[in-house]
Design a protein around this motif. Structure first.
Motif, PDB file in Angstrom:
ATOM      1  N   LEU A  71       0.845  -1.179   0.000  1.00 55.27           N
ATOM      2  CA  LEU A  71       0.000   0.000   0.000  1.00 55.27           C
ATOM      3  C   LEU A  71       0.882   1.232   0.000  1.00 55.27           C
ATOM      4  O   LEU A  71       2.032   1.195   0.438  1.00 55.27           O
ATOM      5  CB  LEU A  71      -0.918  -0.014   1.226  1.00 55.27           C
ATOM      6  N   PRO A  72       0.349   2.361  -0.472  1.00 62.81           N
ATOM      7  CA  PRO A  72       1.203   3.535  -0.651  1.00 62.81           C
ATOM      8  C   PRO A  72       1.743   4.111   0.644  1.00 62.81           C
ATOM      9  O   PRO A  72       2.661   4.920   0.622  1.00 62.81           O
ATOM     10  CB  PRO A  72       0.283   4.531  -1.358  1.00 62.81           C
ATOM     11  N   HIS A  73       1.174   3.763   1.801  1.00 56.67           N
ATOM     12  CA  HIS A  73       1.698   4.305   3.043  1.00 56.67           C
ATOM     13  C   HIS A  73       2.879   3.496   3.560  1.00 56.67           C
ATOM     14  O   HIS A  73       3.457   3.839   4.578  1.00 56.67           O
ATOM     15  CB  HIS A  73       0.600   4.365   4.111  1.00 56.67           C
ATOM     16  N   GLN A  74       3.245   2.405   2.889  1.00 53.76           N
ATOM     17  CA  GLN A  74       4.395   1.636   3.332  1.00 53.76           C
ATOM     18  C   GLN A  74       5.668   2.355   2.934  1.00 53.76           C
ATOM     19  O   GLN A  74       5.871   2.705   1.772  1.00 53.76           O
ATOM     20  CB  GLN A  74       4.367   0.218   2.747  1.00 53.76           C
ATOM     21  N   ARG A  75       6.508   2.566   3.916  1.00 55.84           N
ATOM     22  CA  ARG A  75       7.717   3.327   3.687  1.00 55.84           C
ATOM     23  C   ARG A  75       8.759   2.908   4.696  1.00 55.84           C
ATOM     24  O   ARG A  75       8.447   2.248   5.698  1.00 55.84           O
ATOM     25  CB  ARG A  75       7.433   4.833   3.790  1.00 55.84           C
ATOM     26  N   ILE A  76       9.991   3.277   4.469  1.00 54.81           N
ATOM     27  CA  ILE A  76      11.060   3.085   5.429  1.00 54.81           C
ATOM     28  C   ILE A  76      11.462   4.465   5.917  1.00 54.81           C
ATOM     29  O   ILE A  76      12.068   5.246   5.179  1.00 54.81           O
ATOM     30  CB  ILE A  76      12.252   2.339   4.804  1.00 54.81           C
ATOM     31  N   ARG A  77      11.023   4.790   7.118  1.00 59.49           N
ATOM     32  CA  ARG A  77      11.246   6.105   7.688  1.00 59.49           C
ATOM     33  C   ARG A  77      10.672   7.171   6.745  1.00 59.49           C
ATOM     34  O   ARG A  77       9.502   7.091   6.396  1.00 59.49           O
ATOM     35  CB  ARG A  77      12.721   6.303   8.028  1.00 59.49           C
ATOM     36  N   LEU A  78      11.460   8.107   6.269  1.00 63.98           N
ATOM     37  CA  LEU A  78      10.907   9.140   5.397  1.00 63.98           C
ATOM     38  C   LEU A  78      10.786   8.697   3.953  1.00 63.98           C
ATOM     39  O   LEU A  78      10.107   9.345   3.147  1.00 63.98           O
ATOM     40  CB  LEU A  78      11.784  10.407   5.453  1.00 63.98           C
ATOM     41  N   ASP A  79      11.422   7.611   3.593  1.00 63.70           N
ATOM     42  CA  ASP A  79      11.515   7.235   2.179  1.00 63.70           C
ATOM     43  C   ASP A  79      10.490   6.178   1.773  1.00 63.70           C
ATOM     44  O   ASP A  79      10.100   5.335   2.588  1.00 63.70           O
ATOM     45  CB  ASP A  79      12.914   6.693   1.887  1.00 63.70           C
ATOM     46  N   ALA A  85       9.422  19.227   9.357  1.00 64.35           N
ATOM     47  CA  ALA A  85      10.294  20.345   9.008  1.00 64.35           C
ATOM     48  C   ALA A  85      11.498  20.403   9.936  1.00 64.35           C
ATOM     49  O   ALA A  85      12.646  20.563   9.493  1.00 64.35           O
ATOM     50  CB  ALA A  85       9.509  21.655   9.067  1.00 64.35           C
ATOM     51  N   VAL A  86      11.235  20.258  11.227  1.00 64.68           N
ATOM     52  CA  VAL A  86      12.333  20.294  12.197  1.00 64.68           C
ATOM     53  C   VAL A  86      13.285  19.120  11.979  1.00 64.68           C
ATOM     54  O   VAL A  86      14.513  19.278  12.008  1.00 64.68           O
ATOM     55  CB  VAL A  86      11.769  20.292  13.633  1.00 64.68           C
ATOM     56  N   LEU A  87      12.729  17.939  11.726  1.00 65.61           N
ATOM     57  CA  LEU A  87      13.583  16.778  11.462  1.00 65.61           C
ATOM     58  C   LEU A  87      14.446  17.003  10.228  1.00 65.61           C
ATOM     59  O   LEU A  87      15.660  16.720  10.237  1.00 65.61           O
ATOM     60  CB  LEU A  87      12.718  15.534  11.285  1.00 65.61           C
ATOM     61  N   LEU A  88      13.846  17.502   9.158  1.00 66.76           N
ATOM     62  CA  LEU A  88      14.594  17.694   7.915  1.00 66.76           C
ATOM     63  C   LEU A  88      15.720  18.707   8.084  1.00 66.76           C
ATOM     64  O   LEU A  88      16.842  18.496   7.602  1.00 66.76           O
ATOM     65  CB  LEU A  88      13.642  18.137   6.806  1.00 66.76           C
ATOM     66  N   PHE A  89      15.456  19.791   8.782  1.00 65.81           N
ATOM     67  CA  PHE A  89      16.499  20.796   8.951  1.00 65.81           C
ATOM     68  C   PHE A  89      17.532  20.378   9.993  1.00 65.81           C
ATOM     69  O   PHE A  89      18.716  20.712   9.868  1.00 65.81           O
ATOM     70  CB  PHE A  89      15.882  22.149   9.307  1.00 65.81           C
ATOM     71  N   LEU A 126      19.408  16.901  16.262  1.00 65.13           N
ATOM     72  CA  LEU A 126      18.758  15.851  17.030  1.00 65.13           C
ATOM     73  C   LEU A 126      19.531  15.594  18.319  1.00 65.13           C
ATOM     74  O   LEU A 126      20.763  15.674  18.343  1.00 65.13           O
ATOM     75  CB  LEU A 126      18.693  14.560  16.217  1.00 65.13           C
ATOM     76  N   ALA A 127      18.790  15.258  19.373  1.00 60.47           N
ATOM     77  CA  ALA A 127      19.412  14.947  20.658  1.00 60.47           C
ATOM     78  C   ALA A 127      19.596  13.450  20.843  1.00 60.47           C
ATOM     79  O   ALA A 127      20.111  13.014  21.878  1.00 60.47           O
ATOM     80  CB  ALA A 127      18.578  15.523  21.803  1.00 60.47           C
ATOM     81  N   VAL A 128      19.156  12.672  19.858  1.00 61.29           N
ATOM     82  CA  VAL A 128      19.323  11.214  19.881  1.00 61.29           C
ATOM     83  C   VAL A 128      19.771  10.793  18.490  1.00 61.29           C
ATOM     84  O   VAL A 128      19.563  11.527  17.515  1.00 61.29           O
ATOM     85  CB  VAL A 128      18.012  10.486  20.257  1.00 61.29           C
ATOM     86  N   PRO A 129      20.366   9.629  18.355  1.00 59.96           N
ATOM     87  CA  PRO A 129      20.703   9.146  17.009  1.00 59.96           C
ATOM     88  C   PRO A 129      19.450   9.038  16.150  1.00 59.96           C
ATOM     89  O   PRO A 129      18.383   8.622  16.628  1.00 59.96           O
ATOM     90  CB  PRO A 129      21.328   7.772  17.276  1.00 59.96           C
ATOM     91  N   GLU A 130      19.561   9.402  14.899  1.00 62.86           N
ATOM     92  CA  GLU A 130      18.400   9.420  14.013  1.00 62.86           C
ATOM     93  C   GLU A 130      17.713   8.067  13.942  1.00 62.86           C
ATOM     94  O   GLU A 130      16.476   7.981  13.842  1.00 62.86           O
ATOM     95  CB  GLU A 130      18.830   9.874  12.619  1.00 62.86           C
ATOM     96  N   LEU A 133      10.412  13.748  19.090  1.00 61.70           N
ATOM     97  CA  LEU A 133      11.512  14.332  18.327  1.00 61.70           C
ATOM     98  C   LEU A 133      12.394  15.133  19.296  1.00 61.70           C
ATOM     99  O   LEU A 133      12.297  16.354  19.410  1.00 61.70           O
ATOM    100  CB  LEU A 133      10.972  15.243  17.225  1.00 61.70           C
ATOM    101  N   PRO A 134      13.296  14.447  20.025  1.00 67.51           N
ATOM    102  CA  PRO A 134      14.196  15.148  20.954  1.00 67.51           C
ATOM    103  C   PRO A 134      15.216  15.976  20.178  1.00 67.51           C
ATOM    104  O   PRO A 134      15.927  15.468  19.303  1.00 67.51           O
ATOM    105  CB  PRO A 134      14.889  13.999  21.710  1.00 67.51           C
ATOM    106  N   VAL A 135      15.262  17.278  20.491  1.00 67.68           N
ATOM    107  CA  VAL A 135      16.193  18.174  19.804  1.00 67.68           C
ATOM    108  C   VAL A 135      16.983  18.973  20.831  1.00 67.68           C
ATOM    109  O   VAL A 135      16.606  19.101  22.004  1.00 67.68           O
ATOM    110  CB  VAL A 135      15.443  19.136  18.851  1.00 67.68           C
ATOM    111  N   GLU A 136      18.084  19.519  20.353  1.00 69.67           N
ATOM    112  CA  GLU A 136      18.877  20.455  21.151  1.00 69.67           C
ATOM    113  C   GLU A 136      19.453  21.498  20.204  1.00 69.67           C
ATOM    114  O   GLU A 136      19.328  21.393  18.992  1.00 69.67           O
ATOM    115  CB  GLU A 136      19.993  19.715  21.905  1.00 69.67           C
TER     116      GLU A 136
END
Length: 385
Positions: free
Chosen positions: A5-13, A238-242, A359-363, A381-384
């Motif tokens: 199905l089209p919603h199947q993905r690996i993370r963002l891809d 957006a925050v993840l991408l940047f 990111l404050a943790v490994p992706e 989405l832990p950030v610093e």
């Protein structure tokens, strides 16, 4: 042939299988799901074919293909669930409220909410979960303002919206969902009596006789939930991408004039709404050489067609405005102007205030929320900075 199905993905891809299908051709037959009574199903991965199907409300229906009329009950106000003429009538009641002029009137309040939300985030200190402490509260307050929710009610309603979608306690999730429904009914009744200047009051003043009380409260709830849920996901993306593309963040900070193309790229690349509601063919027809029968169900993969425009995140991309993140045709997202305004305000502020955002943790530790039926999102989405 069984296809993902089209919603199947690996993370963002997109999943490799989905990407392979896109490269093989524009349409793909797959096994019928339980409940569709043998109707043939198609996955559509071609850009031109997706646009053709979504643009044609005369040959394709958006209504769920069921054989029991009792199953057709849906929340009044969810525009995606309607075909013309009801869709035309209901969309016409809200479209004027999303005009560029009216949306721009909201810009000062959007700027205020975003700055205050990031103030709160910064004051709590890093590392911190952006989703919980900014991703949900910011769009919730903006949506409340747009609909005409009084300021005194906005914080409580915002929490109910978040808990109705995010709480891991079933009882709390159910109670919050009911609380949102009840509040929207009261809001609609209040605006019916004394219409204000914002969305619900606008509908009452301009089109009140065309909309039932049930439809009015349904529109309030549907627009509120969609505006908050989708923008919470979009801001998190957006925050993840940047955070994971610091050169792009620096570029936006150095060249704020790129904000419009950055906004379109943030919408295109993750494609949080991976597929619109399936379309049912109303007649026999031919698409790209494939024979489609009346009753066939077609699912359009926005994820596949949007990613085909470019497989890298690039805020200078020139073809991003051709994306289908907001859909196409009569069901093109009516709230797109508000979503774009929020991103166009938020992205430069993020770049200015958090130039070292990371990111404050490994992706690889991030956990994602599957995109059906809700938008594709991130749990935390832990950030610093």
């Amino acid at each position: 042939m069984v296809v993902p199905l089209p919603h199947q993905r690996i993370r963002l891809d997109p999943a490799p299988e989905l990407w392979a299908l896109h490269q093989e051709g524009p349409l793909h037959r797959y096994d019928t799901e339980t409940g569709l009574n043998g109707r043939r199903q198609w996955l559509v991965t071609g850009y031109d074919e997706v646009r053709e199907i979504l643009a044609d409300a005369t040959r394709f229906s958006s209504m769920r293909p069921v054989d029991d009329e009792a199953d057709r009950a849906h929340l009044p106000g969810i525009l995606q669930a309607y075909d013309p003429p009801d869709h035309t009538r209901l969309r016409g009641t809200v479209a004027g409220a999303f005009s560029v002029r009216r949306i721009e009137r909201l810009r000062p309040r959007v700027e205020e909410v975003i700055e205050e939300g990031l103030d709160d985030l910064e004051s709590m200190g890093a590392p911190i979960d952006f989703v919980r402490y900014a991703g949900w509260p910011i769009p919730a307050l903006i949506a409340c303002e747009f609909l005409g929710v009084p300021r005194d009610d906005q914080a409580d309603l915002s929490r109910m919206i978040r808990d109705s979608r995010e709480s891991r306690i079933p009882k709390q999730r159910a109670q919050s969902s009911l609380g949102v429904v009840n509040y929207c009914e009261k809001l609609a009744a209040r605006e019916r009596r004394d219409p204000g200047d914002e969305l619900i009051g606008f509908i009452v003043r301009e089109h009140g006789e065309k909309v039932s009380d049930e439809e009015l409260s349904g529109l309030a709830e549907a627009i509120l939930i969609v505006a908050v849920e989708q923008m919470a996901a979009q801001l998190a993306m957006a925050v993840l991408l940047f955070a994971t593309n610091p050169a792009q963040l620096s570029l936006l900070r150095e060249r704020p004039e790129l904000v419009d193309s950055a906004t379109e790229e943030v919408l295109r690349f993750p494609t949080i709404v991976e597929a619109p509601s399936p379309r049912t063919a109303l007649v026999d027809l031919n698409i790209a050489g494939y024979e489609i029968h009346a009753g066939d169900v077609l699912t359009c993969s926005m994820l596949a067609v949007n990613r085909a425009l470019g497989d890298k995140f690039d805020i200078t991309r020139e073809n991003s405005p051709g994306h289908l993140a907001f859909g196409h045709g009569i069901h093109h997202c009516v709230g797109a102007p508000l979503a774009r305004l929020e991103l166009r305000v938020a992205l430069p502020i993020l770049a200015r205030r958090f130039p070292a955002l990371r990111l404050a943790v490994p992706e690889e530790e991030l956990r994602f929320v599957a995109g059906k039926p809700a938008p594709f999102n991130i749990e935390e989405l832990p950030v610093e900075w």
